[in-house]
Scaffold this motif. Structure first.
Motif, PDB file in Angstrom:
ATOM      1  N   ILE A  27       0.841  -1.206   0.000  1.00 53.70           N
ATOM      2  CA  ILE A  27       0.000   0.000   0.000  1.00 53.70           C
ATOM      3  C   ILE A  27       0.870   1.246   0.000  1.00 53.70           C
ATOM      4  CG2 ILE A  27      -1.727   1.313   1.299  1.00 53.70           C
ATOM      5  CD1 ILE A  27      -2.730  -1.341   2.450  1.00 53.70           C
ATOM      6  N   ASN A  28       1.860   1.244   0.874  1.00 52.52           N
ATOM      7  CA  ASN A  28       2.728   2.412   1.016  1.00 52.52           C
ATOM      8  C   ASN A  28       3.541   2.678  -0.237  1.00 52.52           C
ATOM      9  OD1 ASN A  28       3.717   4.423   3.109  1.00 52.52           O
ATOM     10  ND2 ASN A  28       5.663   3.507   2.494  1.00 52.52           N
ATOM     11  N   LEU A  29       3.873   1.630  -0.974  1.00 49.11           N
ATOM     12  CA  LEU A  29       4.662   1.769  -2.199  1.00 49.11           C
ATOM     13  C   LEU A  29       3.958   2.622  -3.240  1.00 49.11           C
ATOM     14  CD1 LEU A  29       7.185   0.872  -3.833  1.00 49.11           C
ATOM     15  CD2 LEU A  29       5.867  -1.146  -4.540  1.00 49.11           C
ATOM     16  N   ALA A  30       2.635   2.667  -3.190  1.00 48.64           N
ATOM     17  CA  ALA A  30       1.886   3.426  -4.190  1.00 48.64           C
ATOM     18  C   ALA A  30       2.190   4.927  -4.120  1.00 48.64           C
ATOM     19  CB  ALA A  30       0.389   3.183  -4.012  1.00 48.64           C
ATOM     20  N   THR A  31       2.538   5.431  -2.943  1.00 52.08           N
ATOM     21  CA  THR A  31       2.800   6.875  -2.806  1.00 52.08           C
ATOM     22  C   THR A  31       4.054   7.311  -3.555  1.00 52.08           C
ATOM     23  OG1 THR A  31       1.628   7.023  -0.692  1.00 52.08           O
ATOM     24  CG2 THR A  31       3.269   8.733  -1.161  1.00 52.08           C
ATOM     25  N   PRO A  32       5.228   6.697  -3.320  1.00 44.28           N
ATOM     26  CA  PRO A  32       6.385   7.097  -4.142  1.00 44.28           C
ATOM     27  C   PRO A  32       6.208   6.772  -5.615  1.00 44.28           C
ATOM     28  CG  PRO A  32       6.933   5.212  -2.737  1.00 44.28           C
ATOM     29  CD  PRO A  32       5.621   5.743  -2.265  1.00 44.28           C
ATOM     30  N   PHE A  33       5.460   5.722  -5.919  1.00 44.01           N
ATOM     31  CA  PHE A  33       5.218   5.401  -7.331  1.00 44.01           C
ATOM     32  C   PHE A  33       4.432   6.525  -8.002  1.00 44.01           C
ATOM     33  CE2 PHE A  33       2.377   3.512 -10.553  1.00 44.01           C
ATOM     34  CZ  PHE A  33       3.336   3.094 -11.462  1.00 44.01           C
ATOM     35  N   ARG A  34       3.391   7.007  -7.335  1.00 43.00           N
ATOM     36  CA  ARG A  34       2.612   8.116  -7.907  1.00 43.00           C
ATOM     37  C   ARG A  34       3.474   9.373  -8.044  1.00 43.00           C
ATOM     38  NH1 ARG A  34      -1.597   6.273  -4.383  1.00 43.00           N
ATOM     39  NH2 ARG A  34      -3.302   5.303  -5.536  1.00 43.00           N
ATOM     40  N   TRP A  35       4.329   9.612  -7.049  1.00 41.81           N
ATOM     41  CA  TRP A  35       5.203  10.784  -7.107  1.00 41.81           C
ATOM     42  C   TRP A  35       6.091  10.725  -8.333  1.00 41.81           C
ATOM     43  CZ3 TRP A  35      10.587  11.241  -6.808  1.00 41.81           C
ATOM     44  CH2 TRP A  35      11.070  12.542  -6.652  1.00 41.81           C
ATOM     45  N   VAL A  36       6.634   9.575  -8.630  1.00 38.89           N
ATOM     46  CA  VAL A  36       7.480   9.423  -9.810  1.00 38.89           C
ATOM     47  C   VAL A  36       6.665   9.615 -11.086  1.00 38.89           C
ATOM     48  CG1 VAL A  36       8.840   7.783 -11.156  1.00 38.89           C
ATOM     49  CG2 VAL A  36       9.169   7.931  -8.684  1.00 38.89           C
ATOM     50  N   MET A  37       5.494   9.017 -11.121  1.00 37.88           N
ATOM     51  CA  MET A  37       4.717   8.993 -12.369  1.00 37.88           C
ATOM     52  C   MET A  37       4.008  10.299 -12.686  1.00 37.88           C
ATOM     53  SD  MET A  37       5.378   5.990 -13.500  1.00 37.88           S
ATOM     54  CE  MET A  37       4.150   5.533 -14.734  1.00 37.88           C
ATOM     55  N   GLU A  38       3.853  11.182 -11.699  1.00 43.32           N
ATOM     56  CA  GLU A  38       3.089  12.401 -11.961  1.00 43.32           C
ATOM     57  C   GLU A  38       3.920  13.493 -12.627  1.00 43.32           C
ATOM     58  OE1 GLU A  38       3.660  14.501  -7.542  1.00 43.32           O
ATOM     59  OE2 GLU A  38       1.728  13.674  -8.151  1.00 43.32           O
ATOM     60  N   GLU A  39       5.222  13.303 -12.728  1.00 42.92           N
ATOM     61  CA  GLU A  39       6.083  14.304 -13.351  1.00 42.92           C
ATOM     62  C   GLU A  39       6.841  13.652 -14.499  1.00 42.92           C
ATOM     63  OE1 GLU A  39       9.077  16.605 -14.604  1.00 42.92           O
ATOM     64  OE2 GLU A  39       9.717  15.047 -13.192  1.00 42.92           O
ATOM     65  N   SER A  40       6.834  14.279 -15.662  1.00 42.44           N
ATOM     66  CA  SER A  40       7.272  13.625 -16.882  1.00 42.44           C
ATOM     67  C   SER A  40       8.744  13.201 -16.854  1.00 42.44           C
ATOM     68  CB  SER A  40       7.027  14.547 -18.087  1.00 42.44           C
ATOM     69  OG  SER A  40       7.723  15.777 -17.935  1.00 42.44           O
ATOM     70  N   GLU A  41       9.640  14.027 -16.325  1.00 41.75           N
ATOM     71  CA  GLU A  41      11.062  13.676 -16.320  1.00 41.75           C
ATOM     72  C   GLU A  41      11.337  12.482 -15.392  1.00 41.75           C
ATOM     73  OE1 GLU A  41      13.713  16.906 -15.704  1.00 41.75           O
ATOM     74  OE2 GLU A  41      12.728  18.204 -17.178  1.00 41.75           O
ATOM     75  N   ARG A  42      10.724  12.518 -14.223  1.00 41.95           N
ATOM     76  CA  ARG A  42      10.893  11.377 -13.302  1.00 41.95           C
ATOM     77  C   ARG A  42      10.310  10.107 -13.916  1.00 41.95           C
ATOM     78  NH1 ARG A  42       9.246  15.346  -9.136  1.00 41.95           N
ATOM     79  NH2 ARG A  42       7.130  14.476  -9.205  1.00 41.95           N
ATOM     80  N   ARG A  43       9.195  10.290 -14.573  1.00 43.81           N
ATOM     81  CA  ARG A  43       8.533   9.139 -15.190  1.00 43.81           C
ATOM     82  C   ARG A  43       9.397   8.530 -16.291  1.00 43.81           C
ATOM     83  NH1 ARG A  43       2.313   9.470 -17.380  1.00 43.81           N
ATOM     84  NH2 ARG A  43       2.098   7.339 -18.143  1.00 43.81           N
TER      85      ARG A  43
END
Length: 371
Positions: free
Chosen positions: A212-228
């Motif tokens: 469950i907790n893993l979803a938070t850093p995953f969303r953080w990465v995916m919401e910004e194009s360069e990180r994604r």
């Protein structure tokens, strides 16, 4: 740096769905390989690798927490308990009961041979039907792999309460929480070692919470194009490194506690693999998103639940004919799991959802049969 467009996680989940098939087949090999007498005393590399098949259960626990967090906690709205529980019941319970019935004749025969009391047999069956057998080692004799569904049932009860709390954490707090959850869980596993609580949901709960907790850093990465894009480029290497780290255990015979491996010690590796598979990398998607492979992934639940009852039915041929019989058995249970998905699981799930007037978010996000 620019924000990415809103994410559609449905397509990203397909590689994760396909990965479930390989994880379930790892369990099939783990249980079935040892039925063959000539394999029991072997300690070669292949046997050591197959002997780690039980770690797939912890992978399933983490993946379950991650998927549920992505599906139910992304909008910031509270989880609707009725919708969530009906969806979960429709997903797991019909096949779970069918698998119990499939194993019941063998279970009753074993009980009569062991001289156990009828009341004990009734207790095991009742506990299994109620999905509470994992709480007591003496209640896990009926289709033993079903213990993990008993644990999952407890996790599902916790999800509407704990899930939203973890989803509200900011990135740094989430990372700290992940470390604390892992350290606390590992400490509990160590404290309970030797207590006979291998199947208890409590020492496995932290792996689900990490998902469950893993979803938070995953969303953080995916919401910004360069990180994604950075994650997409690095995803294949992350998987290769994670698999290499796992293979180092049987290759170099690393002295790692079996109790720890059974209870999520490899959760950091699982987290890396899950994020990489969900990254949207084109190579990974092309390899793991074909419809036939996704269907096998969807059928992995049936594969996991029916493989042991079928193995007990075929024990003599497996023991007599060895590896060729085992490979035929693996193909057979795979085919049966797909038939179960198409002609039993999916119709039952859709009937329950329609009767209760619930539309499952998981079905919308992951089911290739709905496309």
């Amino acid at each position: 740096m620019t924000k990415s467009a809103p994410l559609s996680f449905g397509s990203k989940i397909l590689p994760l769905t396909s990965a479930r098939f390989f994880a379930a087949m790892f369990v099939v090999f783990y249980h079935g390989w040892l039925i063959i007498p000539s394999h029991r005393d072997q300690h070669d590399l292949l046997s050591r690798f197959i002997g780690l098949g039980y770690v797939s259960v912890s992978f399933f626990f983490m993946l379950s927490g991650f998927i549920l967090a992505i599906v139910y906690l992304g909008s910031g709205k509270p989880v609707q308990p009725r919708r969530f529980f009906v969806s979960r019941f429709a997903r797991i319970y019909p096949l779970y009961i069918a698998a119990l019935l499939l194993d019941l004749p063998h279970f009753l025969h074993t009980f009569r041979s062991s001289g156990a009391t009828s009341m004990h047999a009734v207790g095991v069956v009742t506990a299994s039907v109620a999905l509470v057998q994992a709480w007591s080692p003496s209640l896990t004799g009926l289709n033993i792999p079903g213990w993990s569904l008993s644990a999952e049932a407890f996790f599902y009860l916790c999800f509407p309460l704990i899930g939203p709390l973890l989803a509200k954490l900011r990135l740094r707090t989430s990372l700290v929480a992940g470390l604390l959850i892992y350290a606390t869980g590992a400490g509990m596993v160590h404290a309970l070692h030797g207590s006979g609580q291998t199947y208890s949901p409590l020492p496995h709960l932290y792996v689900f919470l990490l998902g469950i907790n893993l979803a938070t850093p995953f969303r953080w990465v995916m919401e910004e194009s360069e990180r994604r894009r950075a994650l997409e480029r690095s995803a294949p290497y992350l998987i290769v490194v994670s698999l290499a780290a796992f293979l180092a255990i049987p290759v170099f015979q690393l002295p790692i506690s079996e109790n720890g491996l059974q209870h999520g010690l490899l959760a950091p590796l699982f987290a890396v693999v899950i994020v990489a598979l969900a990254s949207g990398n084109r190579l990974i998607d092309s390899l793991l998103s074909p419809k036939w492979l996704v269907v096998l992934g969807e059928a992995s639940f049936a594969l996991y639940l029916i493989h042991m009852p079928i193995a007990t039915m075929l024990r003599r041929p497996l023991q007599h004919y060895g590896t060729p019989a085992f490979l035929a058995y693996a193909c057979l249970v795979t085919a049966l799991s797909v038939l179960s998905l198409v002609y039993f699981e999916t119709p039952c799930r859709l009937w329950i959802l329609a009767k209760e007037k619930v539309r499952s978010r998981e079905t919308q996000a992951t089911s290739v049969l709905m496309q």
